[in-house]
Design a protein around this motif. Sequence first.
Motif: not given
Length: 310
Positions: A191-200, A220-231
């Motif tokens: 059930g979780m939403r999990v961030g993934i950056d396919y370019t990495s 699908s999220i840019n690696y550098m935006q993972l922190f903000e999306q988690l917060q």
Amino acid sequence: MNRIWESLYSKNGFAAKEIAKMLIYVDQGNRIPRVDDFAEKLSLGRGTVQGGLKVLENLQAVELESRGHQGTYLITKDEFLLKEIAGVGSYLGAMPLPYSKMYEGLATGLIEVSEMKLNRINLAYIRGAKKRVEALKARRCDFVIMSQLAAEEAVKDNDNLQIVANFGPQTYVSSHQVFLANPDNEHIRDGMRVGIDYTSIDQSKITLLECEGKDVELVSINYMQLFEQLQQGGIDAAVWNSDEDRASDTLKRVSFHSAQANLLAEKASTSVVLIEKNQEEIAEYLTELDSQEIVRIQRKVIDRKKLPHY
């Protein structure tokens, strides 16, 4: 063209280029080789050697002082100008954006160690291993820095690529971990939403292994935006670099449950150098770099015993 620079296209100018290559390695204040030594080493006449030294002085690449029987001393030198005269260039490498001390230290080590050699390294910063491989294949750079995991995947896809240097574990990142937005969670669950950056390559492969068999939504999220999306609650979990200072006090992080993810994590922590197979000169240059010294400098930057510069 300046008349003095035109002097390089003469017999004395040829001598100046060859002498410049030798003087790059002579420290200021030290005695330079004798004219006879230059003549023997370069298979030139004494007069041509003297003419070559005069060209270097006229170009203000060096300031020399004759001290009679003691020899001639190098008072000052412009190392960058000497390299330009010698026709020595530089190699361009691409590595991740230096957003962590680990990357800052690696960049500093590469630059400083290369400065001890005839050619030096310049660095460009490109986010995403796949994009760095594309830059390498397009000849926009001479080599790329990436994790061993990403490099091995690139070599599988293209047999014209090869790994020429390996700096060892915990030189690319200290580790990867699972970062969780809700501190009550202990791992990634259904059930979780999990961030993934396919370019990495690293982040995406480890994420897929950790989520294997679980009913999650991959976002699908840019690696550098993972922190903000988690917060901000845009995602519930993400595999991320544990060197990231921003998350150390604000997000819960846990180790991987997947045994395969753990196996890949060490390769993902290891820095390697990737080049094209047909670039023999670049391969020779890179393999001659003192990798232990590069890592030693990196560690000093990480420990804040040395200021980074790159």
